[in-house]
Design a protein around this motif. Structure first.
Motif, short mmCIF file in Angstrom:
data_model
loop_
_atom_site.label_atom_id
_atom_site.label_comp_id
_atom_site.label_asym_id
_atom_site.label_seq_id
_atom_site.Cartn_x
_atom_site.Cartn_y
_atom_site.Cartn_z
N THR A 188 -2.18 -0.83 -4.02
CA THR A 188 -3.29 -0.01 -3.53
C THR A 188 -2.78 1.37 -3.17
OG1 THR A 188 -4.59 -1.89 -2.72
CG2 THR A 188 -4.97 0.25 -1.65
N VAL B 174 -11.90 2.44 6.68
CA VAL B 174 -11.30 2.25 5.37
C VAL B 174 -12.10 1.25 4.54
CG1 VAL B 174 -9.20 1.64 4.11
CG2 VAL B 174 -9.02 2.73 6.37
N GLY C 224 -10.44 8.95 -1.52
CA GLY C 224 -9.98 7.96 -2.49
C GLY C 224 -10.49 8.24 -3.89
N ARG D 80 -2.46 -6.05 3.00
CA ARG D 80 -2.41 -4.76 3.69
C ARG D 80 -1.83 -4.95 5.09
NH1 ARG D 80 -6.29 -5.28 7.39
NH2 ARG D 80 -8.28 -6.30 6.90
N PRO E 109 -9.07 2.86 -2.42
CA PRO E 109 -10.10 2.84 -1.38
C PRO E 109 -10.39 4.26 -0.87
CG PRO E 109 -8.30 1.29 -0.91
CD PRO E 109 -7.84 2.17 -2.02
N VAL F 170 0.84 -1.20 0.00
CA VAL F 170 0.00 0.00 0.00
C VAL F 170 0.87 1.25 0.00
CG1 VAL F 170 -0.19 0.00 2.53
CG2 VAL F 170 -1.91 1.18 1.17
N SER G 98 -11.54 6.50 2.54
CA SER G 98 -11.33 6.36 3.98
C SER G 98 -11.88 7.57 4.71
CB SER G 98 -9.84 6.18 4.30
OG SER G 98 -9.13 7.39 4.06
N THR H 214 0.14 5.07 1.08
CA THR H 214 -0.83 5.98 1.68
C THR H 214 -0.45 7.42 1.37
OG1 THR H 214 0.40 5.77 3.77
CG2 THR H 214 -1.61 4.46 3.53
N LEU I 252 -3.92 4.53 -1.20
CA LEU I 252 -4.92 4.84 -0.17
C LEU I 252 -4.74 6.26 0.35
CD1 LEU I 252 -7.10 4.16 1.96
CD2 LEU I 252 -5.26 3.14 3.36
#
Length: 484
Positions: free
Chosen positions: A187, A285, A198, A293, A233, A131, A235, A133, A189
């Motif tokens: 991913t 999330v 997202g 993850r 995604p 991931v 969140s 972020t 995020l």
């Protein structure tokens, strides 16, 4: 002494929670098999997700840390992280006055994208990466203005990806590199405090991808990867994290640390070797991770479907917290307040935020189920906003307000309109009017003040559109109307 790995144990006997793991071993593991990369070296990430990562390491749920990458302000890396061994002190300011202090070592290294691109590319090329972020603030996702690309994006998409300068084009470039080197899903995020985060990231990403495709710089195979093997995604994140406080810096220096002062970089980033934040924290999330993850459920992170995340976000951003904060920010600046908790001692401002949250917000809130909205709003009004130990200011919260007004108030206005009850609203339209008044840059004493940083307000010359209004004017019959 300066914050460093060597000094950590010296502060254990001074009430600090210190890492109970082999820091160097975690850094070696992360270098070999990175799982979590974070974009944006800001205070929120250091005060919340980085602390969760440390807890997961200490409890044996993770054996790697987080690599941080800054794309905007190189001084954050060279003048802070490099000089503090990538450590941070997290100071939690509880509503009862108790102060918890923890040295956080879960950030294993911090890179500046402009000078460490190859290192970041190697991280993306590792199939272990699960991931990426993001906490890049709401303006970090803006690629369009007035139906055209902003200048830096327009310049990037006019040539091949190797010449990219802006963050979003560089993320696309890194994802394509991952496709060619390991062809493993990833991913992306967003955990920024902007709804729907997202979707904002995905929309910016795919808009730029589309233009690269049209210009012949992305192949069909690369496009297929970007469309099917990259997830975005949504969140909801919540934790009040003000700018580092001088009083907290003084307290840490009394404990024996040195160089705790907040630094303002040339790009106006405020950073210090510590963060100060409240105790309450929430992260919900959407559970669409394509390559695994981090096990954040052990840290009470809720993984659920998009509908539930949206309800949680709407509850916070449109009803229970952010509208009240925005009202306090706007009127705090107009009334020359310097403390959010101090504003809550004003009976009129306190009544205003209670009206926004309870009287006008809660009747139309959608309870997300995973968080009790009644308990949440009670905590906001009775604990969080009145916490006098949180050094938060209306001037900080007023940053980027022009991008927040529609999101924070428009949803509930629309709901009341659909119910045929829009005429019943009082506090929400009063706050919107207060923001227009704030744009004049004149407080209620008739003194000029500088509005908080707000790129959209500057780009669209919002202040110029209200400049004809003067404090005390009453006759506007022949004045023009502008679309703000």
């Amino acid at each position: 002494m300066n914050l460093s790995i060597e000094c950590i144990n010296a502060f254990k006997d001074k009430g600090y929670k210190v890492p109970n793991y082999d820091i160097e071993k975690i850094r070696q593991n992360t270098k070999a098999k990175p799982t979590w990369l974070h974009m944006g070296a800001g205070n929120l990430f250091r005060a919340y997700p980085a602390v969760m990562a440390q807890n997961l390491i200490e409890n044996g749920h993770m054996d790697t840390g987080v690599i941080m990458c800054e794309s905007y302000d190189e001084e954050v890396v060279t003048e802070y992280f490099d000089k503090c061994d990538n450590l941070s002190i997290n100071v939690t300011l509880n509503a009862n006055g108790k102060i918890d202090k923890e040295i956080v070592a879960s950030i294993t290294e911090c890179l500046f994208l402009g000078t460490h691109f190859e290192e970041v590319e190697n991280i993306f090329a590792n199939p272990s990466l699960q991931v990426v972020t993001f906490t890049i603030t709401e303006k970090g996702y803006v690629v369009y203005t007035a139906d055209k690309f902003i200048d830096i994006i327009a310049a990037d998409v006019s040539t091949d990806l190797s010449n990219a300068k802006a963050l979003i084009p560089n993320i696309i470039r890194l994802c394509i590199s991952r496709f060619h080197k390991c062809n493993t899903p990833i991913t992306l995020l967003s955990i920024d405090n902007c709804a729907p985060n997202g979707e904002k990231l995905r929309a910016a990403f795919m808009a730029v991808v589309k233009q690269y495709v049209e210009n012949g710089f992305i192949t069909d195979e690369e496009l297929t990867y970007l469309e099917t093997q990259v997830s975005f995604p949504v969140s909801m994140i919540d934790k009040i994290t003000p700018r580092p406080s001088d009083s907290i810096a003084a307290m840490l220096e009394e404990d024996g640390f040195s160089n705790m002062d907040t630094m303002a970089t040339k790009k106006n980033t405020y950073i210090a070797p510590f963060t100060n934040a409240e105790k309450p924290e929430y992260l919900v999330v959407e559970d669409i991770f394509l390559n695994g993850r981090p096990p954040l459920e052990f840290e009470k992170v809720v993984f659920t479907d998009r509908e539930t995340v949206d309800k949680a976000e709407q509850m916070k951003v449109c009803t229970c917290l952010n509208p009240a904060q925005t009202a306090l920010a706007v009127f705090g600046c107009l009334l020359s307040h310097t403390s959010i908790s101090g504003e809550m001692e004003d009976p009129y401002l306190s009544k205003l935020v209670h009206m926004i949250a309870l009287d006008e917000g809660m009747p139309v809130v959608q309870d997300p189920g995973v968080i009790d909205s009644n308990e949440f709003v009670k905590e906001v009004l009775e604990e969080r906003l009145i916490n006098k130990y949180i050094p938060d200011t209306p001037q900080r919260i007023a940053c980027d307000t022009s991008q927040k007004m529609g999101i924070r108030f428009g949803g509930n206005v629309a709901k009341y309109y659909e119910l045929g009850k829009v005429d019943e609203l009082v506090a929400i339209p009063f706050t919107i009017a207060g923001w227009l008044r704030y744009l004049l840059g004149v407080n209620d004493m008739g003194e000029e003040f500088e509005i908080s940083p707000d790129p959209r307000a500057k780009e669209e010359k919002l202040q110029a559109k209200v400049a004809y209004i003067k404090l005390g004017d009453t006759n506007f019959d022949k004045q023009p109307l502008y679309d703000l």
